[in-house]
Write a protein that holds these residues in place. Structure first.
Motif, PDB file in Angstrom:
ATOM      1  N   PRO A 209       0.488   1.803   6.993  1.00 40.72           N
ATOM      2  CA  PRO A 209       0.038   2.541   6.217  1.00 40.72           C
ATOM      3  C   PRO A 209      -1.993   2.925   6.462  1.00 40.72           C
ATOM      4  O   PRO A 209      -2.302   4.067   6.354  1.00 40.72           O
ATOM      5  CB  PRO A 209      -0.958   1.369   4.607  1.00 40.72           C
ATOM      6  N   GLY A 210      -2.360   2.033   7.334  1.00 38.40           N
ATOM      7  CA  GLY A 210      -3.772   2.228   7.732  1.00 38.40           C
ATOM      8  C   GLY A 210      -3.489   3.705   8.827  1.00 38.40           C
ATOM      9  O   GLY A 210      -5.028   3.866   9.532  1.00 38.40           O
TER      10      GLY A 210
ATOM     11  N   SER B 202      -4.842   6.473   7.299  1.00 36.38           N
ATOM     12  CA  SER B 202      -6.489   6.849   7.326  1.00 36.38           C
ATOM     13  C   SER B 202      -6.879   7.423   8.577  1.00 36.38           C
ATOM     14  O   SER B 202      -8.071   8.331   8.909  1.00 36.38           O
ATOM     15  CB  SER B 202      -6.840   5.310   6.443  1.00 36.38           C
TER      16      SER B 202
ATOM     17  N   ALA C 184      -6.483   3.290   2.046  1.00 32.27           N
ATOM     18  CA  ALA C 184      -5.207   2.298   2.593  1.00 32.27           C
ATOM     19  C   ALA C 184      -4.651   1.391   1.811  1.00 32.27           C
ATOM     20  O   ALA C 184      -3.710   1.241   1.850  1.00 32.27           O
ATOM     21  CB  ALA C 184      -5.721   2.460   3.832  1.00 32.27           C
TER      22      ALA C 184
ATOM     23  N   LYS D  40      -0.938   1.233   0.753  1.00 31.27           N
ATOM     24  CA  LYS D  40      -0.128  -0.077   0.908  1.00 31.27           C
ATOM     25  C   LYS D  40       0.668  -1.378   0.086  1.00 31.27           C
ATOM     26  O   LYS D  40       2.240  -0.734  -0.421  1.00 31.27           O
ATOM     27  CB  LYS D  40      -0.821  -1.315   1.484  1.00 31.27           C
TER      28      LYS D  40
END
Length: 567
Positions: free
Chosen positions: A422-423, A426, A525, A529
């Motif tokens: 998920p990061g 970003s 993020a 997630k």
């Protein structure tokens, strides 16, 4: 019986007719026996084949890996005879010599051995691969050890005490001294034998040491005399065809050495000037051990299906993330191997090119002349590509061209340095890529880590389980007690370390439509997630704990290599 072995196995329903045909094709290609071909194509396990042969011949079966044959016994049968008949002497019992054979019905081999040794021959059966491995192990030519060579160097090598740096000519002469050549060769050989991934040769003010990285952990293996610093450095640089007169700038090169059995090993050499001399790091690249079968990398069934679906699409972007040394390149190479066929044009921009593959156009980056990822990517788009692999997305320019390529009908594979899947979203947004372009181009993001794999020969079950520690790590309370927890042991197979090899853990996040919606709406993020987990994504910590519950690794490895799932 060797000619009828396949038919007998089919009759006993141990293999199918299709498996026998496949093995016969393999046999024609490689010239091996049918039993070896059956093991190679996965038709039958080695232990099952050995048990079957034991029953057929009416002789005991033997597992050669569990035996440590005395050198005196090995000497009774010359190497050329062992290789000719595929036999290994195992033990002596009075006037009888017990010999492991893959074909105990071979009376010519038995007569030959009886005549040569003067003993009555008692046969036991073992598989051909096990016998070949034992011949290689027991009949290997034993050279001097590292300690022997280093111990004798003080007398053999003439160098002035306290000499900081040798001149170019003196360094070249010292590098050609027999003891220095032997020492460097043994360091390389020892690293291969210990399955090291990297060799570090490090100079300090009053010290000089060699360390190996094995299964991700550094181990000091020796400390050569400090006066050999220049000679050893120069020897490695000569082998890698580097400039031994240049000591102020970093240099990169390669060493290729031939091993027995037609195998080759590549060493990627990096030389970096430090305060007290040049530090050398060599990465071992063994193409024969490169795992390109995605089903064997460590994926669970559903994440593997998601990953395959993502790379099977005609366009879009698939990103692999993780720190250096987490196996990203292996995952990308396995994807490229699956996509590499005569109907597809595959181009890669890599820094550096670790392994070369037939059928893939690989380009080595050279920043010094302006050939970076962005420049290579621009060139690829004029080369009529189907699939593009970019070694790493480091800046806005590379990210932008990659996203646009994914939007214009190309499949783009690349890596990015982020902590989890998920990061990564970003990170792309922070680079300056518009949210609508991210959601339109991304097929899937995969994050990965490597945990050390427990040695299966000596792992031991934990009796007094600390339930609270398991709950703190993230294992649900209702699952505790439903699986066996293992800890490391120590044996000859793993050099008393308790671990042998590594196992990959994956966090696979397909870019589902609900995720695209919340990215457009500016989700963080953490929110991304949470939504991905709700939709079925398994986090890195969950995947690592799954390997713990399967007995592949320890709870300590899972906790130290993955972050807890906190929201």
């Amino acid at each position: 019986m060797s000619g009828r072995l396949g038919e007998l196995l089919v009759r006993e329903n141990l293999i199918s007719v299709q498996q026998l045909r496949k093995a016969q094709e393999e046999q024609q290609k490689t010239g091996t026996r049918i039993g070896t071909a059956l093991i190679k194509v996965g038709a039958i396990e080695e232990s099952k084949l050995t048990d079957f042969l034991s029953k057929q011949y009416g002789v005991p079966a033997i597992n050669l890996k569990e035996f440590d044959v005395e050198p005196d016994i090995i000497k009774l049968v010359p190497k050329d005879v062992a290789e000719k008949h595929l036999v290994v002497p195992v033990n002596r019992a009075g006037s009888a010599l017990i010999v492991a054979m893959c074909d105990p019905s071979n009376i010519y081999a038995v007569d030959d051995l009886k005549f040569l040794t003067g003993y009555n021959i008692e046969a036991v059966v073992a598989s051909e691969p096990a016998i070949r491995e034992a011949i290689e192990r027991y009949y290997a030519e034993k050279g001097p050890s590292l300690e022997d060579i280093v111990g004798g160097m003080d007398d053999d090598v003439e160098m002035a005490e306290g000499e900081a740096e040798l001149g170019v000519e003196e360094a070249a002469r010292a590098a050609d001294d027999a003891p220095v050549i032997k020492l460097v060769n043994l360091i390389l050989k020892d690293a291969i034998g210990k399955r090291a991934s990297d060799i570090h040769i490090e100079p300090y003010e009053k010290d000089f040491r060699v360390r190996f990285r094995i299964d991700g952990v550094m181990y000091e293996v020796m400390k050569p005399p400090i006066k050999l610093k220049s000679a050893i450095t120069s020897r490695v640089k000569i082998m890698a065809q580097l400039d031994i007169s240049e000591r102020r700038l970093p240099q990169d090169g390669r060493i290729k050495i031939k091993l027995g059995g037609g195998k080759e090993m590549d060493f990627r050499v990096s030389v970096c000037p430090t305060l007290f001399g040049e530090k050398i790091v060599m990465r071992l690249l063994d193409k024969s051990n490169l795992q390109l079968d995605m089903t064997k990398l460590g994926f669970d069934a559903e994440p593997l299906k998601w990953f395959k679906d993502a790379i099977d699409r005609p366009y879009g972007m698939v990103l692999v993330t993780g720190p250096t040394g987490s196996g990203k390149t292996t995952t990308l190479y396995s994807a490229l191997a699956a996509l590499n066929d005569p109907t597809t044009n595959v181009c890669t921009a890599e820094d550096p090119v670790e392994f070369n593959f037939a059928g893939i156009n690989q380009v080595q980056m050279q920043e010094s002349i302006g050939l970076n990822f962005a420049a290579a990517l621009r060139s690829f788009l004029r080369q009529d590509p189907d699939t593009i692999m970019i070694g790493e997305i480091r800046d806005f320019e590379t990210a932008e061209i990659g996203v646009k390529a994914a939007l214009t009908g190309h499949l783009v594979l690349s890596t990015l340095h982020t902590n989890d899947a998920p990061g990564t979203v970003s990170r792309l947004l922070n680079m300056g890529i518009e949210p609508f372009m991210v959601t339109a181009s991304l097929n899937l993001i995969l994050a990965q880590r490597l945990c050390r794999r427990l040695c299966q020969a000596c792992k031991k079950q934990v009796q007094n389980v600390d339930e609270q520690a398991l709950i703190d790590a993230g294992i649900p309370a209702d699952k505790i007690g439903s699986f066996a927890l293992y800890d490391k042991g120590g044996c000859k197979e793993c050099n008393d370390r308790g671990y042998r090899g590594r196992v990959a853990v994956y966090e696979v996040m397909p870019f589902w439509d609900p995720l695209k919606e919340i990215v457009i709406n500016g989700a963080s993020a953490a929110e991304l997630k949470q939504e991905a987990i709700r939709l079925g994504m398994q986090t890195l910590r969950m995947a690592a704990l799954g390997k713990v519950m399967a007995g592949a690794t320890t709870i300590e490895e899972a906790v130290s290599n993955t972050a807890p799932d906190r929201f």
